[in-house]
Each structure stands twice: as C-alpha cells, then as structure tokens.
Design an enzyme around this catalytic site. Structure first.
Site, PDB file in Angstrom:
ATOM      1  N   ASN B 390       6.554  11.107   1.674  1.00 24.27           N
ATOM      2  CA  ASN B 390       6.003  11.485   0.907  1.00 24.27           C
ATOM      3  C   ASN B 390       4.911  11.906   1.486  1.00 24.27           C
ATOM      4  OD1 ASN B 390       4.594  11.721  -0.999  1.00 24.27           O
ATOM      5  ND2 ASN B 390       5.239   9.688  -1.962  1.00 24.27           N
ATOM      6  N   ASP B 391       4.192  10.934   2.346  1.00 29.64           N
ATOM      7  CA  ASP B 391       2.449  11.726   2.768  1.00 29.64           C
ATOM      8  C   ASP B 391       2.630  12.240   3.901  1.00 29.64           C
ATOM      9  OD1 ASP B 391       1.413   9.458   0.935  1.00 29.64           O
ATOM     10  OD2 ASP B 391       1.806   7.998   2.495  1.00 29.64           O
TER      11      ASP B 391
END
Lengths: 101, 464
Positions: B390-391
């Site tokens: 995600n990040d």
C-alpha cells in the site's frame, strides 16, 4: 575525572582497537545487497549475543552462596543463550531458502 | 593442564572467534556464501563460550558450572524450538524479541557487577552505560515486538511526547552520571536507574508508528551491540568487544540505509513520528470512485499481456500467498508473459522481507527487481499486480507535500497501462494513510484475501 583520564591512557591500545573495529563493521556491511538485509540484521543480532560471555564471567566469579547474584546470573546466561541460539537458527532458516538456486 | 596454558588457549580461541564474526558478516553479503558465513559465526561463538567456561582462571565451585550449563541448556532448547517453529511472517518480531533478550542480558550484567567495582569511576561508568543501553534495548525491543505482532496497533502519543522523552533521556544520563560521580553503592538507586532506563525504552518506541518498526529494530540491534562492547571494555574481553562493536557499527549503518530508502532522516523517524501531519492530508480530500474487477477479467487481462509486474507487500506475507503467487508467475511465463517482481526496499516489515518470503517459494532471484531498476520499466508494463502493498505505491509520496510519507521513493506503478490492486478491504495501509492510487482511472480493485484471490485467479487462468 582523573581516574577517567588515566583509564583512557591505560587503555590506549583498546581505544585504537575500538576505532578500527567500527570501520571494519562499516566496511564489511557496506556491500550487502538489499536482498540480504533481513538475514543480515538477524545474523548481526545473533553476534551481539556474545554478551553472554560477560554473563558467564560474572557467574564464574560469584561466590557459590550468593544466591541473589547466582539467580540474576542464571537468568542472564539463559537470556544470552536465547539471543545466540535463537538468532543463529533463525538466520540459518532465512538463508536456507536462498540456497536452492 | 597448566593454568597459564589455558589462558593462552582462551586468547587464541577469542582471536579465532573474532575473525569468524568479521568473516561471517562479510560472507553474508553474498547470497551464495551467506549461509556458510552464518555457520562460521555460530561456530566461533560456540568456541568462545566454551573457552570462557572451561579456560577460566581460578577455582570455581562445581555448583556454578552446573548452573551455567543448565542455563545454557534451557536457553538452547527454547531458542532452538522457537526459531525452528516460527512462521516466515513472524520472523521480524522474533528478531526483535531475541534482540531484547541480549539487551536484558547486558542490563543484568550491569546490575550484578555494580557493587564489585565501587570506587573505580572508569569501571562504574562502563557498567552504568552498558546497563542503561541494555535496558533501553530490552524494553524498546519488547514494545517493537508487541507492535509488530499487532498487540499494540496504534502509536500512543502523550501530548508533547518529544519534550517528555527528551527530558527523560537527559534525566537518565544525568542520573547515570550522578551514580558514577557520587560513588554511591546504593542498591535502591541502582534499581531506580534500571527502572527509569526501562521506562525510557518504552517511551522511546511507543510513539513511533508501525511502519517505522524496521528502523527501530535495527537501531535497537546496534544498541545491544554497544552494550555488549561496554561489557567487553569492562572485562578487557576482546571477543565481546569485536562482536559488540561490529554489530554496533553495522547496525547503525543498516539503520541509516533503511532511513535513506524511505527518504527520511533518523531524527525524523524518532522525533517526527508519523501522524502529526497525517491529519491534514488524509481521507477527506480523496475524491473519485473505485472500480471493482472480477477474477475472470483479471485472468483475461493477464493472459493477453506481454509484461506483468507483481508488487508484493506485507499483505502477501500475512495471507501466506507466496507459493500461489509463484504458481501464478510460472503459469504466466508458460504462456509467454514476462513476469517480474518489483521489490521496494521497505516493503513488508523489514528490509528484504519480501525477498526472504519469495525465496521460500523458490522464486528465482533474477526476477526480484529492486526499485531503482524497475521504475523505468513500468512504462512498458501491461499489468501491474499489487498484492498486499500500500504505502510503497502511494503516489502521495511524490505529489502531496502534506502527506506524512511525502518524499519517500515509491514504486511508480501508475506509469503502467493497467493496475490491479489486491486488497482485503478499503482500509488504509500500515501508516494509516489514504492511497490515491486506488482512485486512479487505470486502477481496478481485486478484493479478497490474497491467497484465496490468487488461487482463484490461477484456477481461472488454467481454464483459458
């Protein structure tokens, strides 16, 4: 203060040794590819388990009837062993996966 | 045997052990020799421990030998079993736990040696320093462990925690200096210092977000090395010094490398912890809609691609989907699709976490491509499959200065033709930040547990 200065002078060689070791550490690690960062961290973690040697030395120098110190020493050796054995075994497990290529 | 000869033997063994540590670490820099390097270091360590026990100067009661051997035996059994049984995904927290044990060992040595050395300011300062650092490393590692295994999910921040922590750090140092200067032999004061150092270790790690835990573990790892080195200085023991300093400097370097990968400074990780700016640039200003995609559509899209890049993240590890992703990769390769893995340096919970995980399922090294090399390739990529990451693919890191991860180098997956994101739900990533990538026109969300979704996908592909 004076005793600290004297300590430094007395241990001149030791201090050289420390400084050079720092550079060896940096040099040796500097070329590790990202792929191996986790096993490396884990392997280094196992190596600082060498602190167990200190725990053993304390134990060896303790009088057999000093139960409080022996208890602490026992705990210290036990924890140090966990660090060493667990650290090396887990590193080996990580690296084992790389070998089949 | 002559006592003197035993001392010579011990010195020689310590030299050998020190060399195995250096050579072992060096060999770990190459995948081919890494395993052997670890074994060398382990062998050296065993020798050093045996020499310490059996080449000791002076008479020792047999009771003490029994206690030492018993402690080592128990530690070996527990350590061995824990390390052998742990799942791959749990390794980072285990490393943190073992690190804490080493720190505790160093702290206990300080507690035990203090009274023997009263009056020798230099030795007392070594003891106090080793004890403080060991204690901080111990309690900090335990907090890191709890954070990684999910028991302590949210970073806990007192108001002005930076000020509080700085004051505490100063207090610990001043307290320690006072212990040395005053020449006190008070056990109460010693244990008070121990307690304050433990508390500082907790306060130090608690406000730091989960995404930064790898950096913290690496830093605490070097702390424990430093504590071991203080022990070596105290006993004039060269093998403790070499081992401790090697890890101290190596751990510090590794910490800096990891910070660089996230484009942040160590100072920023410790004091600037995620969160303060997170509030401003988050959820509310995200607009647009997300698009779902079915398993069949993903299969079709991939089957007719020329080039697919897989971006693995922690979600892959949690779902234990490393084997099925390898199956998917082989299946696509059979159909003539070029498949690569894009490895972000901090994907997962530790640097190299993804490499270790994918190696477990026999993925070829050559297919694991690091960020700098893969980024230019995204332009020619037909499909990017993001699995549980995600990040590390959040475009806010490049475009939104208010985002807490602004400036972190990311995998520029938005340059590919299609982006498929496999996720369990729309929850934010570990850093707790909304991801604009999911709202990109080229992005399709492929919801579901990674293992199940990929297994379905493989089954679907096989029918084509």
């Amino acid at each position: 203060m004076e005793s600290i200065l004297a300590f430094i002078a007395e241990h001149e060689l030791m201090i050289y040794f420390i400084i050079l070791s720092v550079f060896v550490g940096i040099e040796v690690i500097g070329k590790v590819p990202t792929v191996l960062h986790t096993p490396l961290m884990s392997g280094a973690n196992a190596i600082h388990g060498v602190v167990i040697v200190g725990a053993i030395i304390v134990m060896l120098n303790t009088e057999p009837d000093n139960y409080a110190l022996l208890g602490l020493g026992f705990l210290a050796v036990l924890l140090g062993t966990l660090n060493v054995v667990g650290g090396f075994v887990v590193t080996d497990r990580m690296l084992e996966m790389f070998k089949k290529k | 045997m002559d006592i003197q000869i035993l001392q010579y033997i011990k010195s020689i063994i310590y030299i050998i052990a020190s060399v195995t540590f250096v050579v072992g670490l060096k060999m770990m820099s190459n995948p081919k020799s890494a395993r052997k390097g670890n074994l060398y270091a382990a062998g050296g360590m065993t020798l050093a421990i045996l020499a310490t026990i059996f080449c000791h100067e002076g008479a020792v009661s047999p009771v003490i030998y029994v206690l030492i051997v018993a402690a080592i035996a128990i530690g070996t059994i527990i350590g061995w079993l824990t390390a052998k049984r742990v799942q791959m995904t749990k390794m980072p927290e285990l490393v943190s736990m073992f690190n804490g044990m080493g720190g505790a060992c160093a702290a206990l040595i300080g507690l035990m040696e203090f009274h023997h050395n009263i009056g020798d300011a230099a030795k007392v300062s070594t003891i106090i320093a080793g004890m403080i650092i060991g204690s901080v490393s111990f309690s900090g590692s335990i907090v890191a462990y709890l954070k990684l295994n999910g028991s302590m999910k949210k970073p806990l921040r007192l108001p002005n925690y930076n000020v509080i922590n700085t004051i505490m750090l100063i207090a610990v140092v001043v307290f320690g200096a006072w212990m040395v200067m005053s020449g006190t032999d008070s056990s109460v004061m010693l244990y008070a210092l121990f307690a304050v150092a433990l508390l500082y270790g907790i306060m130090f790690v608690v406000p730091i977000g989960g995404a930064d835990m790898p950096v913290v573990i690496s830093l605490l790892n070097s702390f424990t090395g430093l504590a071991a080195a203080f022990g070596g200085f105290l006993y004039d023991n060269k093998v403790m010094l070499t081992g401790g300093i090697l890890v101290g400097s190596a751990g510090t370097l590794l910490t800096i490398v990891m910070c660089k990968a996230m484009n942040r400074s160590l100072f920023n990780v410790i004091f600037g912890a995620f969160g303060e700016s997170a509030a401003s640039g988050s959820a509310d200003d995200v607009h647009g809609s997300i698009k779902d995609i079915s398993t069949t559509d993903v299969a079709v899209l991939m089957n007719y691609s020329k080039k697919v890049v897989i971006v693995p993240g922690y979600g892959l590890a949690v779902a234990q989907a490393q084997h099925v992703i390898h199956e998917l990769e082989m299946l696509l390769e059979e159909r003539g699709v070029e498949v690569k893995y894009a490895i972000h340096p901090v994907a997962g919970r530790m640097p190299g976490h993804m490499n270790v995980l994918l190696a477990e399922s026999n993925v070829d090294y050559g297919k694991l491509i690091e960020m700098e090399e893969i980024n230019p390739e995204f332009e020619q990529t037909d499909v990017v499959l993001v699995v549980g990451a995600n990040d590390v693919v959040n475009p806010a890191a490049k475009s939104d200065p208010s985002s807490p991860i602004y400036g972190m180098p990311i995998l520029e997956v938005d340059r590919a033709k299609h982006i498929i994101v496999n996720k369990r739900s729309m929850n934010a990533g570990y850093a707790g930040i909304e991801n604009l990538l999911f709202y990109n026109d080229k992005t399709n969300m492929f919801f579901g547990d990674a293992k199940k979704a990929l297994t379905d996908l493989v089954a679907e592909l096989k029918t084509m």
